[in-house]
Motif scaffolding. Structure first.
Motif, PDB file in Angstrom:
ATOM      1  N   ASN A  27       1.126  -0.466   0.115  1.00 53.05           N
ATOM      2  CA  ASN A  27      -0.517  -0.156  -0.297  1.00 53.05           C
ATOM      3  C   ASN A  27       0.824   1.269  -0.448  1.00 53.05           C
ATOM      4  O   ASN A  27       1.326   1.958   1.363  1.00 53.05           O
ATOM      5  CB  ASN A  27      -1.168   0.411   0.785  1.00 53.05           C
ATOM      6  N   VAL A  28       0.779   1.829  -1.373  1.00 52.65           N
ATOM      7  CA  VAL A  28       2.169   2.664  -1.163  1.00 52.65           C
ATOM      8  C   VAL A  28       1.352   4.134  -1.649  1.00 52.65           C
ATOM      9  O   VAL A  28       0.433   3.764  -2.759  1.00 52.65           O
ATOM     10  CB  VAL A  28       2.879   2.489  -1.973  1.00 52.65           C
ATOM     11  N   VAL A  29       2.189   4.987  -0.796  1.00 47.38           N
ATOM     12  CA  VAL A  29       0.887   6.228  -1.235  1.00 47.38           C
ATOM     13  C   VAL A  29       1.507   7.068  -2.050  1.00 47.38           C
ATOM     14  O   VAL A  29       2.946   6.661  -1.990  1.00 47.38           O
ATOM     15  CB  VAL A  29       1.053   7.112  -0.509  1.00 47.38           C
ATOM     16  N   PHE A  30       1.831   7.369  -3.929  1.00 45.38           N
ATOM     17  CA  PHE A  30       2.625   7.805  -4.527  1.00 45.38           C
ATOM     18  C   PHE A  30       1.979   9.108  -4.951  1.00 45.38           C
ATOM     19  O   PHE A  30       1.096   9.499  -5.222  1.00 45.38           O
ATOM     20  CB  PHE A  30       2.714   6.668  -5.813  1.00 45.38           C
ATOM     21  N   THR A  57       0.340  19.478  -3.929  1.00 46.64           N
ATOM     22  CA  THR A  57      -0.744  18.236  -3.140  1.00 46.64           C
ATOM     23  C   THR A  57       0.403  17.395  -2.913  1.00 46.64           C
ATOM     24  O   THR A  57       0.186  16.496  -1.787  1.00 46.64           O
ATOM     25  CB  THR A  57      -1.928  17.770  -4.670  1.00 46.64           C
ATOM     26  N   MET A  76       0.404  15.400   1.201  1.00 47.01           N
ATOM     27  CA  MET A  76       0.600  14.200   1.034  1.00 47.01           C
ATOM     28  C   MET A  76       1.160  13.918   1.864  1.00 47.01           C
ATOM     29  O   MET A  76       0.839  12.844   3.301  1.00 47.01           O
ATOM     30  CB  MET A  76       0.353  13.172  -0.112  1.00 47.01           C
ATOM     31  N   TYR A  99       0.305  11.692   5.668  1.00 43.60           N
ATOM     32  CA  TYR A  99       0.407  10.070   6.410  1.00 43.60           C
ATOM     33  C   TYR A  99       1.757  10.215   6.824  1.00 43.60           C
ATOM     34  O   TYR A  99       2.559   9.161   7.331  1.00 43.60           O
ATOM     35  CB  TYR A  99       0.599   9.744   4.869  1.00 43.60           C
ATOM     36  N   ARG A 158       2.718   4.818 -14.028  1.00 42.97           N
ATOM     37  CA  ARG A 158       3.571   3.935 -13.097  1.00 42.97           C
ATOM     38  C   ARG A 158       4.583   3.402 -13.028  1.00 42.97           C
ATOM     39  O   ARG A 158       5.251   3.476 -11.959  1.00 42.97           O
ATOM     40  CB  ARG A 158       2.376   3.255 -12.438  1.00 42.97           C
ATOM     41  N   ASN A 218      -5.735  15.160  -3.676  1.00 33.16           N
ATOM     42  CA  ASN A 218      -6.011  14.779  -4.965  1.00 33.16           C
ATOM     43  C   ASN A 218      -5.206  13.091  -4.627  1.00 33.16           C
ATOM     44  O   ASN A 218      -3.598  13.004  -4.670  1.00 33.16           O
ATOM     45  CB  ASN A 218      -5.046  15.349  -5.841  1.00 33.16           C
ATOM     46  N   GLU A 219      -5.329  12.093  -4.111  1.00 31.42           N
ATOM     47  CA  GLU A 219      -4.276  10.884  -3.203  1.00 31.42           C
ATOM     48  C   GLU A 219      -4.639  10.235  -4.365  1.00 31.42           C
ATOM     49  O   GLU A 219      -5.436   9.663  -4.724  1.00 31.42           O
ATOM     50  CB  GLU A 219      -5.174  10.380  -2.112  1.00 31.42           C
ATOM     51  N   ASN A 220      -3.320   9.213  -4.630  1.00 29.21           N
ATOM     52  CA  ASN A 220      -3.175   8.396  -5.201  1.00 29.21           C
ATOM     53  C   ASN A 220      -3.028   7.106  -4.310  1.00 29.21           C
ATOM     54  O   ASN A 220      -2.140   7.307  -3.481  1.00 29.21           O
ATOM     55  CB  ASN A 220      -1.872   8.517  -6.681  1.00 29.21           C
ATOM     56  N   LYS A 221      -3.789   5.910  -4.250  1.00 27.39           N
ATOM     57  CA  LYS A 221      -3.209   5.552  -3.672  1.00 27.39           C
ATOM     58  C   LYS A 221      -3.742   4.055  -4.422  1.00 27.39           C
ATOM     59  O   LYS A 221      -4.627   3.821  -5.567  1.00 27.39           O
ATOM     60  CB  LYS A 221      -3.991   4.816  -2.294  1.00 27.39           C
ATOM     61  N   THR A 222      -2.991   2.766  -3.904  1.00 25.65           N
ATOM     62  CA  THR A 222      -3.156   1.437  -4.033  1.00 25.65           C
ATOM     63  C   THR A 222      -4.859   1.048  -3.921  1.00 25.65           C
ATOM     64  O   THR A 222      -4.480  -0.692  -3.644  1.00 25.65           O
ATOM     65  CB  THR A 222      -1.897   0.659  -4.634  1.00 25.65           C
ATOM     66  N   TYR A 223      -5.534   1.108  -3.289  1.00 24.86           N
ATOM     67  CA  TYR A 223      -6.196   0.658  -2.579  1.00 24.86           C
ATOM     68  C   TYR A 223      -7.690   1.218  -2.454  1.00 24.86           C
ATOM     69  O   TYR A 223      -7.696   2.540  -2.381  1.00 24.86           O
ATOM     70  CB  TYR A 223      -6.624   0.029  -0.953  1.00 24.86           C
ATOM     71  N   LEU A 258      -3.193   0.023   6.174  1.00 22.54           N
ATOM     72  CA  LEU A 258      -3.547   0.103   5.972  1.00 22.54           C
ATOM     73  C   LEU A 258      -2.750   1.757   6.749  1.00 22.54           C
ATOM     74  O   LEU A 258      -2.313   1.491   7.659  1.00 22.54           O
ATOM     75  CB  LEU A 258      -4.633   0.849   5.821  1.00 22.54           C
ATOM     76  N   ASP A 306      -5.628   6.632   7.048  1.00 18.90           N
ATOM     77  CA  ASP A 306      -6.322   5.896   6.279  1.00 18.90           C
ATOM     78  C   ASP A 306      -7.676   5.171   6.651  1.00 18.90           C
ATOM     79  O   ASP A 306      -8.785   4.844   7.157  1.00 18.90           O
ATOM     80  CB  ASP A 306      -6.154   5.019   4.874  1.00 18.90           C
TER      81      ASP A 306
END
Lengths: 466, 466
Positions: A206-209, A218, A222, A226, A238, B3-8, B32, B36
């Protein structure tokens, strides 16, 4: 070679070099056109080259560096230490650096990006096609990448080998053979895992990127949201291309907040500290909005002029102009600034418009009632007894109660109007992709002034009758 | 939202919840980011909430608990037994517990203090004694301390043993037998040093540190300035008592900037996000300054009333009130906001007053000349031809040139006055220990209004003669 006519010859310079008259040589080189100096340096014996280069003044060295041919430049980069190279790179014009980087092998690009100051790096990144203020423009390309199949001890070995070079060694990212981001491993986890555990087992998927084209604010927010030490930045496919570290995020947020504050005060943003901004530059940042807002006040002037005859009779009405306009401006400013800040922190978005409007109008009603009641009492109990005494004694036709009523009803309605303008303008700006920070007190005040004056005279015309 | 990019996504989690696949759900929540997970739990049905929470692993539960919003947290505390609550509280970092307690009703505080282990309780009490907004009130007491005489491998062994409990394991501090701070060792250095090197040899003795009674903003700005991951906090005897981490610094700076922005917009600072602040609470934060500034406008009213007879004759003079006052307010606001921000970033201090004054007065002169010239031309070329047409035709005695002159000379002098007020007030506030942010546009505007009206009428009296 071109057949060039010059007032100096390389022979003189070579003579000075051979006599080891370095001070004279440097003075001469300093006066040469950089391209000639570059050609001279290119012409001398390779072993002398770095020695002479080291003796040059920084800015001269940078100019000459920009003119060197690519091979000579790479030779020089390899021959100089980071400490020697850094000031030269920071003196270079960024477009020169970018031109240079585009011709260089990848390893050398990495080294140069690392040596460059954060500002230079930001600029280089931006020049390298990332949009201004994007995550791509502030990221560093120095990061630790691991593969799933590595064991922890192999990973630690890799980090030991190259880690000290990296801007952060406390987070490593896992990528596949296409360089696509697959996971993250904090160094902490790596240290405490068993030596033969596979990276693929201990990594966090679960990487926030962020994307290179995301706004730099932004991704910085983040990192803050986080509690990260760094955020990986990927391209459209990606693939991992860089990372933004928490110390860069701190700088980004400081600068963004300063910019917002400046815009809210009707100043064009500067990126220099107060004491390093010159007088002309400060003037240039401040005068455009002052002029624009001053000229916009033509409308308020026109409204007042329209009611000029009434003012001639009821001059006392003008005594409340400053209070009405300042109160409206303050009420609208409170709302717009609150909304601008909440937008900037990501707490609200233009989609929340109806909830925001409902709340703001309720607050406006409460404020309007309070201010209206207080102003009515104040006018009756204080103003007519003390400050407006001369007026009531001057014999001009008027009715104290009517005037107090006109003013307090104007206050009652002007607060919701001001708060409405203060809500809609920043949200609207955000919606159409403008910076909402422009829609703060000074801008709101000008618009609200017009509405309030119009309201004031309309109410006065009905109540007093002119 | 960011504006978050997440894998879940939350949808997957809700599906697991609805299918009662609790084991899978717990495993997923475990991975997580806690913030979140907290948002997810907050979003689900209230009856499920304690059930799901009870199933979480203790340390995960504690992390999520720390991220819940205050209302949800109180709900949960009421829903859990002492036996369920106790392990969660003891897993929480003390600084999080203290933050939580500061927002809670007294009865709940008592209950929590009762459940807490004696050691935790002692620490909580110590933290509650630090002044609000001090470094002590935001620091964590969980840190890694080493001794000079340890070897690197002993140090790593110690970190392995207790490190995972600590909020940051990336920096360790060296203290002597009296717990006095002696040096700092980044984990990076420890890892790459030889196993039997002594800590005293590899540590950096130049440590940047803060005192418990320092302002939290000051230590946060130090973290930003020096690009630190954490800053050690010492007591008056320089004994190490805690540390402030970079993620806490980000929160502190965000909150401090928000407070400054609110104060600059004449709002009493809130510490809640926009959407969670109720209507009455918002009113209470906004009405005091609105009232105060409204009542202060009594003075401008008095000045205007004083010249009431003149206004009766030259009503056209009032047409320029809004423009003059807004321009003055904007010019003063630009300066005060710039100075407030520079003070807050530590770029300037009240000692620089003369350099600041010189610069501001030069800029004011330039701005004054520009605005004055433009307004003169505008009045002559536009206003008298179009917007003020009715006036010139109305037969009232007047002299266009004289009026344009009065207005533009007023502008010329009012800009330096406004910028002077905008310089002196925030610097003065800082000097006497007040928050300079209060001295922003709304406050400045009220004062500048008075000065400008006085100036305007004085100039008009001389030029037009009344």
């Amino acid at each position: 070679m071109l057949n060039e006519n010059k007032t100096y010859s390389y022979e003189d310079l070579i003579f000075l070099l051979e006599q080891k008259k370095y001070t004279d040589l440097m003075r001469r080189i300093d006066t040469l056109p950089p391209i000639d100096a570059a050609n001279f340096l290119t012409s001398i014996d390779g072993t002398y080259f770095p020695i002479v280069f080291r003796l040059l003044k920084k800015d001269t060295a940078a100019k000459i560096f920009a003119e060197l041919d690519p091979d000579r430049r790479e030779e020089l980069i390899n021959g100089l230490t980071d400490r020697e190279l850094s000031p030269i790179l920071n003196e270079l014009f960024v477009d020169d650096t970018v031109d240079m980087l585009e011709e260089m092998p990848a390893g050398m690009v990495t080294r140069i990006m690392k040596i460059a100051s954060p500002e230079t790096r930001a600029e280089i990144n931006r020049f390298l096609a990332y949009p201004i203020d994007s995550a791509g423009s502030v990221m560093t390309s120095e990061f630790l990448d691991l593969k799933r199949s590595m064991t922890c001890s192999e990973a630690i070995e890799k980090i030991r080998r190259i880690g000290l070079e990296k801007e952060t060694v406390y987070v490593a990212y896992v990528i596949n053979s296409e360089r696509v981001l697959e996971g993250v491993v904090p160094l902490k986890k790596l240290l405490f895992a068993s030596a033969d555990a596979k990276i693929g087992e201990i990594m966090d998927q679960n990487v926030v990127f962020g994307y290179t084209h995301d706004d730099r604010e932004t991704v910085a927010r983040m990192i803050s949201h986080y509690d990260l030490l760094a955020i990986p930045i990927v391209d459209k496919e990606r693939r991992l291309v860089g990372l933004v570290t928490v110390d860069d995020a701190l700088d980004v947020l400081r600068d963004e907040d300063t910019e917002d504050i400046e815009r809210m005060a009707a100043i064009l943003p500067t990126d220099k500290p107060y004491m390093r901004t010159g007088i002309w530059e400060t003037w240039k940042k401040r005068i455009p909005w002052l002029l624009l807002l001053m000229i916009s006040a033509t409308f308020t002037g026109a409204i007042i002029t329209h009611y000029e005859t009434a003012i001639g009779k009821y001059a006392i009405l003008t005594a409340f102009f400053p209070m009405l306009m300042d109160t409206g401006g303050n009420a609208g400013g409170q709302t717009s600034v609150t909304i601008i800040r909440a937008l900037s922190l990501g707490e609200i978005s233009p989609r929340d418009i109806f909830r925001i409007l409902r709340k703001e109008l309720c607050v406006a009603l409460l404020c309007g009632i309070t201010l209206s009641a207080v102003t009515f009492l104040k006018i009756m109990a204080i103003d007519f007894r003390f400050t407006l005494q001369s007026v009531t004694e001057s014999g001009i036709v008027q009715n104290n109660l009517a005037i107090a009523l006109v003013v307090s009803v104007t206050v009652l309605f002007s607060i919701p109007i001001a708060k409405l303008v203060g809500t809609l303008l920043p949200l609207g700006a955000k919606k159409i992709g403008m910076d909402p920070a422009v829609m703060a007190s000074p801008f709101i005040t000008t618009i609200v002034d017009i509405a309030i004056l119009f309201l004031y005279f309309s109410i006065a015309a009905r109540v007093i009758g002119f």
